[in-house]
Scaffold this active site. Structure first.
Site, mmCIF file in Angstrom:
data_model
loop_
_atom_site.group_PDB
_atom_site.id
_atom_site.type_symbol
_atom_site.label_atom_id
_atom_site.label_comp_id
_atom_site.label_asym_id
_atom_site.label_seq_id
_atom_site.Cartn_x
_atom_site.Cartn_y
_atom_site.Cartn_z
ATOM 1 C CG HIS A 212 -2.037 -1.019 1.098
ATOM 2 N ND1 HIS A 212 -2.010 -2.219 1.791
ATOM 3 C CD2 HIS A 212 -3.187 -1.031 0.362
ATOM 4 C CE1 HIS A 212 -3.100 -2.903 1.508
ATOM 5 N NE2 HIS A 212 -3.828 -2.216 0.636
ATOM 6 C CG ASN A 213 3.965 1.160 -2.416
ATOM 7 O OD1 ASN A 213 3.424 1.223 -3.530
ATOM 8 N ND2 ASN A 213 4.736 0.145 -2.074
ATOM 9 C CB ALA A 214 3.247 6.558 -4.103
ATOM 10 C CB VAL A 215 4.423 1.824 -6.751
ATOM 11 C CG1 VAL A 215 4.513 1.096 -8.092
ATOM 12 C CG2 VAL A 215 5.723 2.569 -6.477
ATOM 13 C CG HIS A 216 -1.782 -0.110 -4.492
ATOM 14 N ND1 HIS A 216 -2.377 -1.095 -5.251
ATOM 15 C CD2 HIS A 216 -2.768 0.401 -3.704
ATOM 16 C CE1 HIS A 216 -3.660 -1.185 -4.935
ATOM 17 N NE2 HIS A 216 -3.920 -0.281 -4.006
ATOM 18 C CG HIS A 252 -7.384 3.689 -3.813
ATOM 19 N ND1 HIS A 252 -6.254 3.905 -4.598
ATOM 20 C CD2 HIS A 252 -7.310 2.409 -3.390
ATOM 21 C CE1 HIS A 252 -5.543 2.803 -4.651
ATOM 22 N NE2 HIS A 252 -6.151 1.879 -3.926
ATOM 23 C CG ASP A 253 -5.306 1.954 -0.555
ATOM 24 O OD1 ASP A 253 -6.308 1.870 0.181
ATOM 25 O OD2 ASP A 253 -4.950 1.041 -1.331
ATOM 26 C CG ASP A 362 -8.334 -1.197 -4.289
ATOM 27 O OD1 ASP A 362 -7.110 -0.950 -4.272
ATOM 28 O OD2 ASP A 362 -9.008 -1.391 -3.257
ATOM 29 C CD GLN A 413 -2.074 -13.325 -4.656
ATOM 30 O OE1 GLN A 413 -2.748 -12.894 -5.593
ATOM 31 N NE2 GLN A 413 -1.851 -12.612 -3.555
#
Length: 481
Positions: A212-216, A252-253, A362, A413
């Site tokens: 959950h970072n800026a790349v996501h 969104h995150d 998402d 997964q």
């Protein structure tokens, strides 16, 4: 201008260091077991953009407008100390308040980040701001520009793009998409305010979170762009819909702490109390985004009523990403499709489709090509297991999927694809039966088959066949291996 609400007094476990309270939007953990310090709401109100509430409005924003220059905290200062959970904390910036007196140009340049210093110096020299990738050398700028020409392709490699933009994928990609749609001119958005807003959004993602970072956020924004281009949406959505969709994807995150809602609840985190254990993270993401919108004044030129409406709609989109409400949204979507009563000329129906598009964006990682999907799987599993390790260390009940001893990346997964991703994208495929939907479902099936092989034969070598699916090299029948 300051807007302040009277705050109730809550009991404290122990005092919180001043450097923590000075962080804008900081998340600090607290519980009766004294895992983390609990901030006093009155102290929280001293943060610029801090979120609080009062008895009459439990989701009220406390926004402190303290100036336009954000600067770094003391260089080399390690507030958390050795052995703390630094990945839970963002490197928040302090403020330069006009009331604090003048600051020399040398002092200001030293405190400003390199990126913002370059930007501000260009503005002072009167150099036109033509290239949003100005912090890169020419070779990397050219490669990043080439990638942006293919930003609408589903195999867009956000990891490569992030490297080419020196870790500024969210800023540059979102700016490019907004500019490509002509939204800056249409909504008369100030370019400097928009750029500052996006930089602040990117900074408020925790770079040390594995997932959950800026790349996501950039990946979700790129996926959202792909969905907005789908024929049904492209011919129906308004410019306002597109603006909200892209901004919601980018934020969104926002300020995600790298742990899930159950963790916040069982550690008695103040955000869980603030939002009454309901969509805790999503509410915080939304309120954080609104805080940055107001702080930068991005919509300040719009009529107040329009600005508030856009903030509310932004929140409605972000709140839809709450995975605990998956069945609620999926059931509503399925009912609409069964009854064939979705009319995109209706504003509420368009908004609902934007919610579903953002939900798909998402969790679209399993629908990407294997080389990209596997990287995301590794990152989210690392984040899950990291939370599980904290829970074990403090003798808390380990959250589902967070125990590295009883779970593997493959089985996590497979379960996620089977019970969450497949049902959602099957319905999206019914709504938008296009080549993109078929491509996503195709990748989903191949990726699931690959994880099946790795789950049954975790220690076996495997190779990818020409369909992109994993084949065990020691057995043609994985189930009998």
């Amino acid at each position: 201008m300051e807007v302040c609400y009277q705050l109730p007094v809550l009991p404290l476990d122990r005092p919180v260091p001043k450097h923590v309270l000075s962080r804008r939007g900081a998340i600090s953990f607290s519980s009766s077991s004294s895992l983390f310090g609990a901030p006093d709401p009155r102290q929280l109100s001293q943060r610029r953009g801090a979120i609080s509430y009062d008895s009459s409005d439990q989701t009220a924003l406390y926004i402190r407008m303290l100036g336009d220059v954000r600067v770094r905290s003391q260089v080399g200062f390690d507030p958390e100390g050795k052995g703390s959970y630094s990945y839970l904390c963002i490197d928040f910036r302090t403020l330069h308040c006009d009331s604090a007196g003048p600051v020399s140009g040398r002092r200001l340049r030293r405190l400003l980040s390199f990126q913002r210093y370059l930007h501000s110096s260009r503005l002072l020299r009167g150099t036109p701001h033509l290239n949003p990738l100005h912090i890169l050398d020419e070779d990397y700028t050219g490669q990043a520009k080439c990638m942006l020409e293919r930003v609408a392709t589903w195999n867009f490699d956000i990891f490569l793009y992030d490297r080419l933009t020196n870790g500024n994928s969210l800023v540059t990609l979102t700016f490019h998409l907004l500019n490509q749609y002509g939204l800056l001119e249409l909504f008369q958005l100030d370019m400097v305010k928009l750029w500052r807003f996006l930089v602040m959004v990117q900074e408020d993602y925790h770079s040390l979170n594995p997932y959950h970072n800026a790349v996501h956020a950039a990946d979700v924004t790129q996926a959202m762009y792909c969905y907005l281009r789908e024929p049904k949406l492209a011919k129906s959505l308004t410019s306002c819909d597109i603006l909200l969709g892209l901004l919601a994807a980018a934020t969104h995150d926002l300020d995600h702490p790298g742990v899930n809602q159950p963790f916040l609840i069982k550690t008695n985190h103040y955000l869980a109390k603030l939002y009454r254990n309901s969509s805790v993270l999503e509410n915080h993401h939304w309120r954080s985004a609104v805080g940055l919108l107001r702080e930068t004044g991005l919509f300040s030129h719009l009529p107040a009523e329009d600005g508030l409406k856009m903030e509310h709609q932004l929140g409605s989109l972000i709140l839809a990403t709450d995975i605990s409400r998956q069945n609620e949204y999926l059931g509503k979507f399925r009912t609409h499709l069964d009854q064939d009563d979705l009319y995109l000329s209706n504003a509420s129906h368009r908004h609902f489709i934007l919610q579903m598009a953002l939900k798909c964006a998402d969790i679209c990682n399993p629908c990407r090509p294997w080389e990209l999907s596997k990287q995301w799987s590794e990152k989210v599993t690392e984040e899950f297991f990291h939370q599980g390790d904290i829970e074990k260390k403090h003798r808390l009940e380990v959250s589902p999927l967070c125990d590295s001893q009883s779970n593997s990346m493959a089985n996590i997964q497979i379960g996620f694809m089977t019970y969450v991703v497949e049902p959602l994208f099957a319905e999206w495929g019914r709504f938008s039966d296009t080549r993109l939907s078929q491509t996503m479902l195709g990748h989903l099936g191949l990726n699931k088959a690959s994880w099946d092989v790795l789950f049954v034969c975790p220690c076996c070598p495997f190779e990818m066949n020409h369909y992109g699916s994993a084949i065990c090299l020691l057995s043609t029948d994985a189930k009998n291996h």
